[in-house]
Design a protein around this motif. Structure first.
Motif, PDB file in Angstrom:
ATOM      1  N   ASP A   1       4.985   7.249  -1.071  1.00  0.00           N
ATOM      2  CA  ASP A   1       4.638   6.713   0.239  1.00  0.00           C
ATOM      3  C   ASP A   1       3.361   5.912   0.072  1.00  0.00           C
ATOM      4  N   ASN A   2       3.482   4.569   0.097  1.00  0.00           N
ATOM      5  CA  ASN A   2       2.339   3.685  -0.128  1.00  0.00           C
ATOM      6  C   ASN A   2       1.677   3.343   1.199  1.00  0.00           C
ATOM      7  N   HIS A   3       0.387   3.653   1.318  1.00  0.00           N
ATOM      8  CA  HIS A   3      -0.303   3.359   2.563  1.00  0.00           C
ATOM      9  C   HIS A   3      -1.801   3.217   2.305  1.00  0.00           C
ATOM     10  N   GLY A   4      -2.355   2.110   2.765  1.00  0.00           N
ATOM     11  CA  GLY A   4      -3.798   1.910   2.713  1.00  0.00           C
ATOM     12  C   GLY A   4      -4.413   2.008   1.330  1.00  0.00           C
ATOM     13  N   GLY A   5      -3.721   1.482   0.300  1.00  0.00           N
ATOM     14  CA  GLY A   5      -4.276   1.511  -1.047  1.00  0.00           C
ATOM     15  C   GLY A   5      -4.072   2.822  -1.778  1.00  0.00           C
ATOM     16  N   THR A   6      -3.334   3.745  -1.180  1.00  0.00           N
ATOM     17  CA  THR A   6      -3.028   5.008  -1.840  1.00  0.00           C
ATOM     18  C   THR A   6      -1.531   5.276  -1.764  1.00  0.00           C
ATOM     19  N   ALA A   7      -1.060   6.185  -2.607  1.00  0.00           N
ATOM     20  CA  ALA A   7       0.348   6.568  -2.589  1.00  0.00           C
ATOM     21  C   ALA A   7       0.456   8.074  -2.740  1.00  0.00           C
ATOM     22  N   ASP A   8       1.232   8.676  -1.854  1.00  0.00           N
ATOM     23  CA  ASP A   8       1.525  10.101  -1.944  1.00  0.00           C
ATOM     24  C   ASP A   8       2.849  10.289  -2.671  1.00  0.00           C
ATOM     25  N   LEU A   9       2.865  11.187  -3.639  1.00  0.00           N
ATOM     26  CA  LEU A   9       4.080  11.490  -4.377  1.00  0.00           C
ATOM     27  C   LEU A   9       4.723  12.749  -3.804  1.00  0.00           C
TER      28      LEU A   9
ATOM     29  N   PHE B   1      -4.946   3.119  -5.513  1.00  0.00           N
ATOM     30  CA  PHE B   1      -4.669   1.902  -6.263  1.00  0.00           C
ATOM     31  C   PHE B   1      -5.815   0.897  -6.130  1.00  0.00           C
ATOM     32  N   PRO B   2      -5.911  -0.055  -7.100  1.00  0.00           N
ATOM     33  CA  PRO B   2      -6.870  -1.156  -6.967  1.00  0.00           C
ATOM     34  C   PRO B   2      -6.575  -2.006  -5.735  1.00  0.00           C
ATOM     35  N   ALA B   3      -7.560  -2.751  -5.295  1.00  0.00           N
ATOM     36  CA  ALA B   3      -7.441  -3.510  -4.049  1.00  0.00           C
ATOM     37  C   ALA B   3      -6.451  -4.658  -4.135  1.00  0.00           C
ATOM     38  N   ASP B   4      -6.186  -5.176  -5.368  1.00  0.00           N
ATOM     39  CA  ASP B   4      -5.358  -6.377  -5.486  1.00  0.00           C
ATOM     40  C   ASP B   4      -3.892  -6.067  -5.766  1.00  0.00           C
ATOM     41  N   VAL B   5      -3.451  -4.854  -5.475  1.00  0.00           N
ATOM     42  CA  VAL B   5      -2.080  -4.463  -5.763  1.00  0.00           C
ATOM     43  C   VAL B   5      -1.109  -5.164  -4.808  1.00  0.00           C
ATOM     44  N   LEU B   6      -0.036  -5.746  -5.377  1.00  0.00           N
ATOM     45  CA  LEU B   6       0.999  -6.385  -4.572  1.00  0.00           C
ATOM     46  C   LEU B   6       2.173  -5.450  -4.333  1.00  0.00           C
TER      47      LEU B   6
ATOM     48  N   VAL C   1       7.253   4.883 -12.409  1.00  0.00           N
ATOM     49  CA  VAL C   1       7.698   4.926 -13.793  1.00  0.00           C
ATOM     50  C   VAL C   1       8.239   6.323 -14.085  1.00  0.00           C
ATOM     51  N   LEU C   2       9.354   6.404 -14.808  1.00  0.00           N
ATOM     52  CA  LEU C   2       9.895   7.704 -15.179  1.00  0.00           C
ATOM     53  C   LEU C   2       8.983   8.326 -16.224  1.00  0.00           C
ATOM     54  N   ASP C   3       8.157   9.241 -15.801  1.00  0.00           N
ATOM     55  CA  ASP C   3       7.155   9.822 -16.676  1.00  0.00           C
ATOM     56  C   ASP C   3       6.881  11.239 -16.198  1.00  0.00           C
ATOM     57  N   PRO C   4       6.669  12.193 -17.123  1.00  0.00           N
ATOM     58  CA  PRO C   4       6.435  13.574 -16.686  1.00  0.00           C
ATOM     59  C   PRO C   4       5.261  13.731 -15.730  1.00  0.00           C
ATOM     60  N   GLU C   5       4.253  12.848 -15.855  1.00  0.00           N
ATOM     61  CA  GLU C   5       3.082  12.930 -14.990  1.00  0.00           C
ATOM     62  C   GLU C   5       3.219  12.086 -13.727  1.00  0.00           C
ATOM     63  N   GLY C   6       4.351  11.378 -13.573  1.00  0.00           N
ATOM     64  CA  GLY C   6       4.539  10.543 -12.390  1.00  0.00           C
ATOM     65  C   GLY C   6       3.706   9.283 -12.411  1.00  0.00           C
ATOM     66  N   ASP C   7       3.481   8.702 -13.597  1.00  0.00           N
ATOM     67  CA  ASP C   7       2.734   7.456 -13.697  1.00  0.00           C
ATOM     68  C   ASP C   7       3.426   6.347 -12.915  1.00  0.00           C
ATOM     69  N   VAL C   8       2.655   5.301 -12.567  1.00  0.00           N
ATOM     70  CA  VAL C   8       3.217   4.189 -11.818  1.00  0.00           C
ATOM     71  C   VAL C   8       2.828   2.863 -12.448  1.00  0.00           C
ATOM     72  N   LEU C   9       3.659   1.861 -12.204  1.00  0.00           N
ATOM     73  CA  LEU C   9       3.334   0.477 -12.517  1.00  0.00           C
ATOM     74  C   LEU C   9       3.005  -0.229 -11.216  1.00  0.00           C
ATOM     75  N   VAL C  10       1.916  -0.979 -11.183  1.00  0.00           N
ATOM     76  CA  VAL C  10       1.578  -1.755  -9.995  1.00  0.00           C
ATOM     77  C   VAL C  10       1.408  -3.215 -10.394  1.00  0.00           C
ATOM     78  N   LEU C  11       1.862  -4.091  -9.526  1.00  0.00           N
ATOM     79  CA  LEU C  11       1.815  -5.525  -9.766  1.00  0.00           C
ATOM     80  C   LEU C  11       0.711  -6.138  -8.929  1.00  0.00           C
TER      81      LEU C  11
END
Length: 398
Positions: free
Chosen positions: A269-277, A296-301, A306-316
């Motif tokens: 759930d992406n909201h206000g520069g943060t995401a809840d998993l 997340f950083p301020a310039d995230v689009l 990402v499928l990762d045990p720690e729940g990593d993410v890719l941001v553009l």
């Protein structure tokens, strides 16, 4: 046993196969067939080894890029750990423009359903095999490709428009057969004519996610639902029936579904520069749990889980006034939100929701006649070269 240089004791062959060769990519693994005849036989025909190799491969997001001058379009699997782009498919354009000539419609277990130059096909880029899906050419939307456990077959869930009122009618096609069977109608509003018309565009940007034997669609706002966008459509691949599910939050377009490494359904759930998993803990009671929060950083689009045990993410993200100037792909830890790696490029690259996991597992439908059609074994990698993104020196090595 495999001999080691310097007179060291040889490694047990089972260790070589189970712990070393299963970790190789498909191309270098196939080169190992030249070691000896027994290796060649085992690496190409041992079903247990090929399945173990597939399970060890990373699940990588697909990216597309295109050359506007030649209308050439290509699809690569992006290894977010190294920035390497592994070539998957390429087309050289046509009268319809590059955007219409190559599209990924579904992916599962190393198999892709592609719309290439106007025709539907299923292919395995690792084995360089493909076959047409002629029975599905009239479908308005390809929803998902999934394995059917009891039969051992692969099936395609697809949507057709009913002629008299335009409503969505869902069918299941068993790949390699002449079977196109209608399944139960989904609940409102997914069967409506409006949803049937919108579904191809929705599936292109937010394709359904296969997790734990079920297919999940992004939440939508139902009529009379007090404006909440937390109603999800679910298709049980075993019972082949539709169900309802409520997401834990009302996020609308800010929600991202994905399959976690343990097979469970995850939701960002992406909201206000943060995401809840959020993680779906129990299918019987439809119970969710909040596992983590990432800033997340301020310039995230956009965000790509990402499928990762720690729940990593890719941001553009991007630098400059246009997405055609300089894009950044940032790999962020799901544990503490730290930047693991950042890559950049100075051309347009689109990050898809579909994923690719290499597989050398054999499938009979690539060699069947009749309704499966002729198999075209034209090499998918011909003319392609591996391209690595440039690591930003300001990021820590992964």
């Amino acid at each position: 046993m495999s001999k080691l240089a310097g007179g060291a004791p040889p490694l047990p062959e089972d260790l070589v196969f189970c712990e070393i060769l299963t970790r190789l990519q498909a191309k270098p693994l196939l080169r190992c067939r030249a070691v000896c005849r027994s290796w060649r036989r085992r690496l190409t025909s041992d079903a247990k080894f090929l399945l173990a190799h597939h399970r060890r491969q990373p699940s990588l997001p697909l990216v597309t890029s295109g050359d506007r001058s030649t209308e050439e379009r290509r699809i690569d699997a992006l290894d977010h750990r190294t920035g390497e782009r592994r070539p998957v498919e390429q087309t050289t354009g046509g009268t319809g423009g590059a955007e219409d000539n190559l599209q990924v419609l579904a992916s599962c277990d190393g198999l892709l359903i592609l719309l290439a130059n106007g025709g539907l096909q299923i292919c395995n880029p690792a084995t360089r095999q493909r076959a047409p899906l002629t029975l599905l050419h009239g479908a308005s939307c390809i929803s998902a490709l999934y394995p059917h456990g009891p039969s051992g077959s692969y099936r395609v869930l697809c949507c057709f428009k009913r002629a008299e009122d335009g409503h969505a009618v869902y069918h299941v096609h068993t790949v390699g057969s002449g079977e196109l069977r209608r399944v139960g109608e989904p609940p409102a509003p997914w069967a409506s004519g409006d949803m049937a018309r919108a579904m191809p565009a929705i599936a292109s940007f937010y394709p359904p996610v296969l997790a734990d034997g079920r297919i999940y669609w992004e939440p939508v706002r139902l009529p009379g639902g007090n404006g909440k966008g937390n109603n999800m459509l679910v298709f049980d691949t075993m019972a082949e029936s539709f169900q309802h599910l409520l997401s834990p939050v009302d996020g609308g377009a800010s929600l991202e579904l994905f399959e976690m490494s343990n097979g469970a359904l995850g939701l960002y759930d992406n909201h206000g520069g943060t995401a809840d998993l959020w993680v779906l803990q129990d299918h019987k009671s439809w119970t969710w749990s909040l596992n983590n929060r990432i800033k997340f950083p301020a310039d995230v689009l956009s965000v790509m889980p990402v499928l990762d045990p720690e729940g990593d993410v890719l941001v553009l993200s991007l630098r400059g006034e246009s997405s055609f100037e300089c894009q950044h792909l940032q790999h962020i830890s799901g544990g503490n939100g730290s930047l693991l790696a950042r890559y950049e490029w100075n051309y347009s690259l689109n990050l898809w929701r579909h994923r690719f996991k290499e597989s050398l597992v054999c499938h009979d439908f690539f060699s069947m006649g009749g309704n499966a059609g002729r198999v075209d074994e034209k090499p998918l990698f011909d003319g392609l070269s591996t391209v690595a993104l440039v690591r930003d020196d300001n990021s820590e090595p992964h």
